[in-house]
Design a protein around this motif. Structure first.
Motif, PDB file in Angstrom:
ATOM      1  N   ASP A 451       0.817  -1.213   0.000  1.00 34.79           N
ATOM      2  CA  ASP A 451       0.000   0.000   0.000  1.00 34.79           C
ATOM      3  C   ASP A 451       0.853   1.266   0.000  1.00 34.79           C
ATOM      4  O   ASP A 451       0.532   2.248  -0.671  1.00 34.79           O
ATOM      5  CB  ASP A 451      -0.993   0.008   1.168  1.00 34.79           C
ATOM      6  N   GLY A 452       1.952   1.245   0.754  1.00 32.90           N
ATOM      7  CA  GLY A 452       2.822   2.419   0.794  1.00 32.90           C
ATOM      8  C   GLY A 452       3.448   2.713  -0.558  1.00 32.90           C
ATOM      9  O   GLY A 452       3.452   3.863  -1.023  1.00 32.90           O
ATOM     10  N   SER A 453       3.971   1.703  -1.221  1.00 32.06           N
ATOM     11  CA  SER A 453       4.580   1.885  -2.542  1.00 32.06           C
ATOM     12  C   SER A 453       3.548   2.333  -3.564  1.00 32.06           C
ATOM     13  O   SER A 453       3.810   3.205  -4.399  1.00 32.06           O
ATOM     14  CB  SER A 453       5.226   0.578  -3.002  1.00 32.06           C
ATOM     15  N   PHE A 454       2.376   1.743  -3.503  1.00 35.49           N
ATOM     16  CA  PHE A 454       1.329   2.039  -4.484  1.00 35.49           C
ATOM     17  C   PHE A 454       0.937   3.518  -4.450  1.00 35.49           C
ATOM     18  O   PHE A 454       0.646   4.123  -5.486  1.00 35.49           O
ATOM     19  CB  PHE A 454       0.109   1.157  -4.222  1.00 35.49           C
ATOM     20  N   PHE A 474      -2.329  -7.150  -7.078  1.00 36.54           N
ATOM     21  CA  PHE A 474      -2.526  -7.559  -5.688  1.00 36.54           C
ATOM     22  C   PHE A 474      -1.913  -6.478  -4.813  1.00 36.54           C
ATOM     23  O   PHE A 474      -0.686  -6.379  -4.698  1.00 36.54           O
ATOM     24  CB  PHE A 474      -1.851  -8.908  -5.409  1.00 36.54           C
ATOM     25  N   LEU A 475      -2.762  -5.648  -4.234  1.00 35.18           N
ATOM     26  CA  LEU A 475      -2.287  -4.610  -3.342  1.00 35.18           C
ATOM     27  C   LEU A 475      -2.256  -5.164  -1.918  1.00 35.18           C
ATOM     28  O   LEU A 475      -3.290  -5.560  -1.373  1.00 35.18           O
ATOM     29  CB  LEU A 475      -3.181  -3.374  -3.393  1.00 35.18           C
ATOM     30  N   ILE A 476      -1.069  -5.225  -1.360  1.00 30.13           N
ATOM     31  CA  ILE A 476      -0.906  -5.757  -0.005  1.00 30.13           C
ATOM     32  C   ILE A 476      -1.195  -4.641   0.992  1.00 30.13           C
ATOM     33  O   ILE A 476      -0.394  -3.711   1.158  1.00 30.13           O
ATOM     34  CB  ILE A 476       0.521  -6.317   0.189  1.00 30.13           C
ATOM     35  N   TYR A 477      -2.350  -4.732   1.607  1.00 34.25           N
ATOM     36  CA  TYR A 477      -2.755  -3.717   2.571  1.00 34.25           C
ATOM     37  C   TYR A 477      -2.281  -4.141   3.965  1.00 34.25           C
ATOM     38  O   TYR A 477      -2.854  -5.009   4.603  1.00 34.25           O
ATOM     39  CB  TYR A 477      -4.278  -3.523   2.560  1.00 34.25           C
ATOM     40  N   ASN A 478      -1.186  -3.522   4.400  1.00 33.96           N
ATOM     41  CA  ASN A 478      -0.679  -3.805   5.752  1.00 33.96           C
ATOM     42  C   ASN A 478      -0.270  -2.520   6.470  1.00 33.96           C
ATOM     43  O   ASN A 478       0.597  -2.530   7.337  1.00 33.96           O
ATOM     44  CB  ASN A 478       0.473  -4.814   5.720  1.00 33.96           C
ATOM     45  N   GLN A 517     -12.311  -5.230 -12.641  1.00 29.94           N
ATOM     46  CA  GLN A 517     -12.964  -5.926 -11.526  1.00 29.94           C
ATOM     47  C   GLN A 517     -12.219  -5.564 -10.244  1.00 29.94           C
ATOM     48  O   GLN A 517     -11.010  -5.317 -10.266  1.00 29.94           O
ATOM     49  CB  GLN A 517     -12.911  -7.450 -11.719  1.00 29.94           C
ATOM     50  N   LYS A 518     -12.958  -5.571  -9.119  1.00 31.08           N
ATOM     51  CA  LYS A 518     -12.308  -5.260  -7.854  1.00 31.08           C
ATOM     52  C   LYS A 518     -12.750  -6.252  -6.782  1.00 31.08           C
ATOM     53  O   LYS A 518     -13.864  -6.764  -6.807  1.00 31.08           O
ATOM     54  CB  LYS A 518     -12.634  -3.827  -7.420  1.00 31.08           C
ATOM     55  N   PHE A 519     -11.817  -6.509  -5.840  1.00 28.77           N
ATOM     56  CA  PHE A 519     -12.051  -7.481  -4.776  1.00 28.77           C
ATOM     57  C   PHE A 519     -11.375  -6.991  -3.501  1.00 28.77           C
ATOM     58  O   PHE A 519     -10.293  -6.411  -3.543  1.00 28.77           O
ATOM     59  CB  PHE A 519     -11.469  -8.853  -5.139  1.00 28.77           C
ATOM     60  N   VAL A 520     -12.002  -7.237  -2.381  1.00 28.68           N
ATOM     61  CA  VAL A 520     -11.374  -7.044  -1.069  1.00 28.68           C
ATOM     62  C   VAL A 520     -11.301  -8.406  -0.413  1.00 28.68           C
ATOM     63  O   VAL A 520     -12.324  -9.056  -0.188  1.00 28.68           O
ATOM     64  CB  VAL A 520     -12.180  -6.057  -0.193  1.00 28.68           C
ATOM     65  N   ILE A 521     -10.074  -8.839  -0.115  1.00 28.57           N
ATOM     66  CA  ILE A 521      -9.840 -10.188   0.403  1.00 28.57           C
ATOM     67  C   ILE A 521      -9.182 -10.085   1.776  1.00 28.57           C
ATOM     68  O   ILE A 521      -8.100  -9.504   1.915  1.00 28.57           O
ATOM     69  CB  ILE A 521      -8.935 -10.997  -0.558  1.00 28.57           C
ATOM     70  N   LYS A 522      -9.849 -10.671   2.787  1.00 31.93           N
ATOM     71  CA  LYS A 522      -9.357 -10.541   4.155  1.00 31.93           C
ATOM     72  C   LYS A 522      -8.981 -11.873   4.798  1.00 31.93           C
ATOM     73  O   LYS A 522      -8.346 -11.881   5.857  1.00 31.93           O
ATOM     74  CB  LYS A 522     -10.409  -9.844   5.027  1.00 31.93           C
ATOM     75  N   THR A 523      -9.372 -13.003   4.212  1.00 32.08           N
ATOM     76  CA  THR A 523      -9.115 -14.301   4.843  1.00 32.08           C
ATOM     77  C   THR A 523      -8.511 -15.283   3.846  1.00 32.08           C
ATOM     78  O   THR A 523      -8.614 -15.116   2.622  1.00 32.08           O
ATOM     79  CB  THR A 523     -10.421 -14.917   5.389  1.00 32.08           C
ATOM     80  N   LYS A 524      -7.918 -16.328   4.385  1.00 31.72           N
ATOM     81  CA  LYS A 524      -7.356 -17.378   3.539  1.00 31.72           C
ATOM     82  C   LYS A 524      -8.428 -18.026   2.677  1.00 31.72           C
ATOM     83  O   LYS A 524      -8.204 -18.281   1.487  1.00 31.72           O
ATOM     84  CB  LYS A 524      -6.685 -18.456   4.416  1.00 31.72           C
ATOM     85  N   ASP A 525      -9.583 -18.292   3.264  1.00 30.68           N
ATOM     86  CA  ASP A 525     -10.642 -18.956   2.500  1.00 30.68           C
ATOM     87  C   ASP A 525     -11.133 -18.086   1.352  1.00 30.68           C
ATOM     88  O   ASP A 525     -11.392 -18.575   0.245  1.00 30.68           O
ATOM     89  CB  ASP A 525     -11.813 -19.332   3.416  1.00 30.68           C
ATOM     90  N   GLU A 526     -11.257 -16.790   1.590  1.00 31.59           N
ATOM     91  CA  GLU A 526     -11.653 -15.872   0.518  1.00 31.59           C
ATOM     92  C   GLU A 526     -10.620 -15.877  -0.609  1.00 31.59           C
ATOM     93  O   GLU A 526     -10.971 -15.877  -1.796  1.00 31.59           O
ATOM     94  CB  GLU A 526     -11.826 -14.457   1.064  1.00 31.59           C
ATOM     95  N   LEU A 527      -9.358 -15.890  -0.216  1.00 30.84           N
ATOM     96  CA  LEU A 527      -8.307 -15.888  -1.233  1.00 30.84           C
ATOM     97  C   LEU A 527      -8.297 -17.199  -2.013  1.00 30.84           C
ATOM     98  O   LEU A 527      -8.117 -17.194  -3.241  1.00 30.84           O
ATOM     99  CB  LEU A 527      -6.941 -15.645  -0.572  1.00 30.84           C
ATOM    100  N   GLU A 528      -8.491 -18.310  -1.323  1.00 29.78           N
ATOM    101  CA  GLU A 528      -8.542 -19.607  -2.002  1.00 29.78           C
ATOM    102  C   GLU A 528      -9.633 -19.603  -3.074  1.00 29.78           C
ATOM    103  O   GLU A 528      -9.418 -20.048  -4.203  1.00 29.78           O
ATOM    104  CB  GLU A 528      -8.814 -20.725  -0.993  1.00 29.78           C
ATOM    105  N   TRP A 548      -5.694  -7.998   2.524  1.00 32.06           N
ATOM    106  CA  TRP A 548      -5.383  -7.621   3.900  1.00 32.06           C
ATOM    107  C   TRP A 548      -4.389  -8.616   4.512  1.00 32.06           C
ATOM    108  O   TRP A 548      -4.625  -9.820   4.523  1.00 32.06           O
ATOM    109  CB  TRP A 548      -6.658  -7.575   4.744  1.00 32.06           C
ATOM    110  N   MET A 549      -3.291  -8.056   5.036  1.00 32.31           N
ATOM    111  CA  MET A 549      -2.287  -8.882   5.707  1.00 32.31           C
ATOM    112  C   MET A 549      -1.881  -8.191   7.004  1.00 32.31           C
ATOM    113  O   MET A 549      -1.976  -6.961   7.115  1.00 32.31           O
ATOM    114  CB  MET A 549      -1.072  -9.102   4.795  1.00 32.31           C
ATOM    115  N   PRO A 550      -1.434  -8.949   8.001  1.00 28.81           N
ATOM    116  CA  PRO A 550      -1.084  -8.344   9.286  1.00 28.81           C
ATOM    117  C   PRO A 550       0.015  -7.288   9.160  1.00 28.81           C
ATOM    118  O   PRO A 550       0.972  -7.463   8.408  1.00 28.81           O
ATOM    119  CB  PRO A 550      -0.598  -9.542  10.114  1.00 28.81           C
ATOM    120  N   LYS A 551      -0.161  -6.215   9.911  1.00 29.87           N
ATOM    121  CA  LYS A 551       0.759  -5.079   9.848  1.00 29.87           C
ATOM    122  C   LYS A 551       2.185  -5.455  10.209  1.00 29.87           C
ATOM    123  O   LYS A 551       3.143  -4.954   9.605  1.00 29.87           O
ATOM    124  CB  LYS A 551       0.248  -3.981  10.800  1.00 29.87           C
TER     125      LYS A 551
END
Length: 576
Positions: A451-454, A474-478, A517-528, A548-551
């Motif tokens: 997210d910072g680089s983006f 894939f934007l890594i939001y941490n 297309q846009k997606f917000v993914i917060k869990t492993k199952d959603e990503l799978e 979403w990934m842990p900070k």
């Protein structure tokens, strides 16, 4: 006198036509850059030469995009205006120089008459020095061509383009406004520029080959280590043929990822000193001979200079010299040496030990939580990748995390480990995707960016949409700059970034119905579910995934390298 010179020309063409036709001849199909009053007339000739004008939102992004285009297409072109434009691009061009990426940088500048008269023009420093910016670029260009004498211009252009290709680094072409439409000899265009590399002196080459063979034949467990300059200087086919014949175990560095087929039984993984997986480090560091091809031994490429290999057991092959143990052979390039070593090696004298197996360790890194961890994510996307993908990774978590992904066949890795300019990957992804489109290939371009680089270069999403490029982001939001957190300031506010509505970005930049297309993914199952979705895998437009990934989470290798970097940064003179 001018008319007489023009009348003597066999096939008179304007300077701009000559320049852009030459770019087309060497394979460039799209030209990045921004318009400015000192390059406007020249830009009229871009479509006339069969080239497409890309247009970017700023010169820095254009330079990043030209970098990505060159990595995917072989060479690229960038057009900026004098002073303000070229200085905005200079960081991106410097990164290309650092990482051996060939960009033809064309700068439209004031007329030669204005310069002679020392006119107080806009975009200048107001001191009458019109060469100051070219002088700045001289240190990040392998050739500087100032097109001021019509009788020399055709040769200057040809020479600059050849140097750009052969040396795989940027060149700087200075094009005054009153030279754009000057007539020069166009008959030269009937003969394409000779882009063949100079051959090694046969006797010196044979001597080096004999020395290399002697050590290879005498080694008990030799390995091959492939690095970035094997890609940049186009010897990956020679590497492939060498491994096919010798069946030696081959490893890549972080900058060399994608240089060798990772589905091959001979592929052993990514070696980066202490940042390597234990079995990789053991295999490489336990070898009695490392044949290193195209090495760039920078801090992040070696996990903080943590190689545990001896120069006494190393052969280094480079684009302009070879080093065998402590003996250097200047002027002997690696291509000829590799070809002859492959031809002449005696397989009966070669000792071969197998490579460690390489798989995407998904199950081993899955924990009980639904949080998407770095340790699980990178092997998992290794299974999502398809043959032929172009994978772009930003400096930071993505650059280090991708080490843990095993690529399918013919995947191109695009990463900037040495220069490491934050935000580079967004522009580079646009350039790479455009190159794929120009090549008329059906390949996905997949970008992993924090997210910072983006936030630095997000505007290049606009250019992706403008040219209908096939890019999945894939934007890594941490919540900030993870790599900086691990070097210093884990909880410091200067490593935080403002929360954006990231998935609204395509709409803000003009995405039409059905174009993204846009997606917000917060869990492993959603990503799978997403990674297995057929439409997601086959979508031809822009896809934006906010992940979403842990900070406070980071890839294993990043943590190790950041710790070493922090120690290096904090050293005082007495400790050195």
């Amino acid at each position: 006198m001018s008319d007489i010179r023009t009348q003597s020309l066999q096939k008179p063409v304007t300077v701009a036509e000559y320049l852009f036709r030459r770019l087309h001849q060497i394979g460039i199909r799209s030209v990045h850059g921004l318009p400015g009053d000192f390059n406007l007339v020249a830009l009229d000739y871009v479509p006339k030469a069969g080239l497409k004008w890309v247009g970017s939102v700023n010169e820095l992004n254009a330079a990043y995009a030209a970098d990505g285009y060159a990595r995917a297409k072989g060479i690229s072109a960038l057009v900026t205006t004098f002073g303000v434009g070229e200085l905005s691009a200079i960081n991106g061009v410097a990164g290309a120089y650092s990482e051996h990426v060939p960009i033809v940088h064309i700068v439209g500048c004031p007329s030669t008459i204005s310069q002679r008269n020392g006119m107080l023009l806009h975009h200048t420093l107001g001191n009458g020095d019109f060469h100051v910016f070219a002088n700045m670029s001289e240190n990040i260009s392998c050739d500087v061509a100032k097109l001021v004498k019509p009788s020399e211009i055709a040769y200057q252009i040809d020479h600059a383009i050849r140097e750009c290709w052969i040396r795989s680094r940027p060149v700087y072409i200075w094009l005054p406004t009153d030279m754009v439409e000057k007539k020069i000899e166009g008959a030269r265009l009937d003969t394409e520029i000779d882009l063949s590399e100079p051959e090694n002196d046969p006797d010196r080459e044979d001597y080096v080959v004999d020395v290399v063979l002697r050590y290879l034949h005498g080694a008990k467990n030799p390995v091959v280590l492939v690095d970035a300059c094997a890609i940049r200087h186009r010897v990956t086919e020679e590497v492939k043929r060498f491994i096919e014949k010798t069946k030696l175990p081959v490893f890549v560095t972080p900058m060399g990822k994608g240089a060798f087929d990772e589905t091959s039984e001979h592929y052993g993984g990514v070696y980066a000193g202490t940042g390597s997986l234990p079995e990789v480090a053991k295999r490489v560091e336990g070898s009695d001979l490392v044949l290193s091809i195209g090495a760039i031994k920078s801090d992040f490429n070696t996990a903080g200079f943590s190689y545990h290999t001896s120069q006494l057991n190393t052969i280094d092959l480079h684009s302009d010299h070879c080093t065998v143990r402590y003996s250097e052979y200047p002027g002997v390039a690696m291509r000829g040496v590799l070809r002859k070593v492959t031809e002449r090696i005696d397989m009966s004298k070669l000792s071969i030990t197998p490579s460690p197996p390489v798989e995407n360790a998904v199950a081993e890194n899955r924990d009980d939580s639904q949080a998407i961890t770095q340790a699980w994510f990178w092997p998992r996307v290794g299974e999502y990748f398809q043959e032929g993908d172009v994978v772009v990774t930003e400096t930071g978590t993505a650059n280090f995390g991708i080490w843990e992904s095993r690529f399918p066949k013919d995947v191109m890795g695009v990463t900037q480990v040495l220069w490491g300019s934050i935000g580079w990957s967004v522009g580079a992804a646009q350039g790479a995707a455009l190159a794929v489109k120009d090549l008329e290939q059906d390949r996905r371009t997949i970008l992993f960016v924090g997210d910072g680089s983006f936030q630095l270069t997000c505007q290049e999403v606009s250019t992706m949409l403008k040219h209908n490029l096939r890019v999945t982001i894939f934007l890594i939001y941490n919540e900030g700059y993870t790599i900086e957190r691990y070097i210093h300031g884990m909880d410091a506010d200067y490593n935080d970034v403002t929360r954006w509505n990231y998935t609204d970005i395509p709409a803000v930049f003009g995405a039409k119905e059905g174009q993204s297309q846009k997606f917000v993914i917060k869990t492993k199952d959603e990503l799978e579910r997403l990674l297995k979705d057929k439409d997601f895998n086959e979508y031809k437009g822009l896809q934006f995934v906010e992940l979403w990934m842990p900070k406070d989470d980071a890839p294993r290798a990043l943590k190790l390298t950041a710790e070493i970097s922090a120690r290096t940064n904090s050293r005082i003179e007495d400790e050195q």
